[in-house]
Design an enzyme around this catalytic site. Structure first.
Site, PDB file in Angstrom:
ATOM      1  N   GLU A 160      -1.592  -9.956  -6.192  1.00 33.01           N
ATOM      2  CA  GLU A 160      -1.518 -10.729  -7.432  1.00 33.01           C
ATOM      3  C   GLU A 160      -0.558 -10.070  -8.417  1.00 33.01           C
ATOM      4  O   GLU A 160       0.260 -10.743  -9.064  1.00 33.01           O
ATOM      5  CB  GLU A 160      -2.903 -10.822  -8.106  1.00 33.01           C
ATOM      6  N   GLU A 181       0.833  -1.218   0.000  1.00 23.38           N
ATOM      7  CA  GLU A 181       0.000   0.000   0.000  1.00 23.38           C
ATOM      8  C   GLU A 181       0.857   1.253   0.000  1.00 23.38           C
ATOM      9  O   GLU A 181       2.082   1.210   0.163  1.00 23.38           O
ATOM     10  CB  GLU A 181      -0.943  -0.051   1.208  1.00 23.38           C
TER      11      GLU A 181
HETATM   12  N1  THU Z   1      -5.999  -6.213  -2.721  1.00 16.16           N
HETATM   13  C1  THU Z   1      -5.206  -7.200  -3.248  1.00 16.16           C
HETATM   14  O1  THU Z   1      -4.054  -7.357  -2.851  1.00 16.16           O
HETATM   15  N2  THU Z   1      -5.746  -7.983  -4.215  1.00 16.16           N
HETATM   16  C2  THU Z   1      -7.006  -7.843  -4.733  1.00 16.16           C
HETATM   17  O2  THU Z   1      -7.349  -8.492  -5.720  1.00 16.16           O
HETATM   18  C3  THU Z   1      -7.950  -6.928  -4.096  1.00 16.16           C
HETATM   19  C4  THU Z   1      -7.362  -5.955  -3.152  1.00 16.16           C
HETATM   20  C5  THU Z   1      -5.420  -5.338  -1.680  1.00 16.16           C
HETATM   21  C6  THU Z   1      -5.252  -3.911  -2.099  1.00 16.16           C
HETATM   22  C7  THU Z   1      -5.304  -3.197  -0.766  1.00 16.16           C
HETATM   23  O3  THU Z   1      -4.014  -3.222  -0.189  1.00 16.16           O
HETATM   24  C8  THU Z   1      -6.225  -4.063   0.069  1.00 16.16           C
HETATM   25  O4  THU Z   1      -6.282  -5.324  -0.562  1.00 16.16           O
HETATM   26  C9  THU Z   1      -7.637  -3.515   0.222  1.00 16.16           C
HETATM   27  O5  THU Z   1      -8.201  -3.212  -1.001  1.00 16.16           O
END
Ligand code: THU
Length: 136
Positions: A53, A42
């Site tokens: 992913e 993040e």
């Molecule tokens: N997130 C993922 O890592 N993969 C996804 O397919 C959906 C969302 C993460 C992004 C962010 O850090 C957190 O999950 C909340 O959206």
């Protein structure tokens, strides 16, 4: 399969997610047999956040492996999380419709789908052909 799940679960431990507090892990199995893990990373701008992913996929590409066979995504959620739209599009770039997408939580894989069912009517490289280019 178990190896892929374990790699995704391990990668999840590196999640940098101080804003959402959602830890996500992923691992891709490439057609050459190699496995690459990834986690969500993040950013305080939010928009610069990268999903687990895509971290896994980009890591594979950066190491010279670019044909995806399977991917596993792990969170602690029930039901498990599917890949977001951007990640589905990125999977489409490096894998065909038969890529297996395993959705897991910490206790294991709960559902397995094919990319073509998760991402029908994807934007493909062939859409960039000359024919569809705008005339000058
Ligand atoms: N997130 C993922 O890592 N993969 C996804 O397919 C959906 C969302 C993460 C992004 C962010 O850090 C957190 O999950 C909340 O959206």
């Amino acid at each position: 399969m178990n190896k892929l799940f374990e790699a995704a679960k391990k990668a999840r431990l590196n999640s940098y997610s101080p804003y959402s507090n959602y830890k996500v892990g992923a691992a891709v199995l490439m057609k050459d047999g190699s496995i690459f893990g990834g986690c969500n990373v993040e950013n305080s701008t939010y928009g610069a956040t990268v999903c687990a992913e895509r971290t896994a996929i980009l890591s594979a590409i950066a190491q010279g492996s670019n044909e995806i066979a399977e991917i596993c995504v792990v969170t602690d959620a029930t039901p498990p999380w599917p890949p977001c739209g951007l990640c589905r599009q990125t999977l489409t770039e490096f894998g065909d419709g038969n890529v297996k997408v395993h959705l897991a939580n910490l206790s294991g894989v709960k559902e397995s789908l094919k990319l073509k069912d998760l991402m029908p009517y994807a934007f493909l490289p062939e859409h960039l052909s000359k024919k569809s280019k705008k005339k000058k």
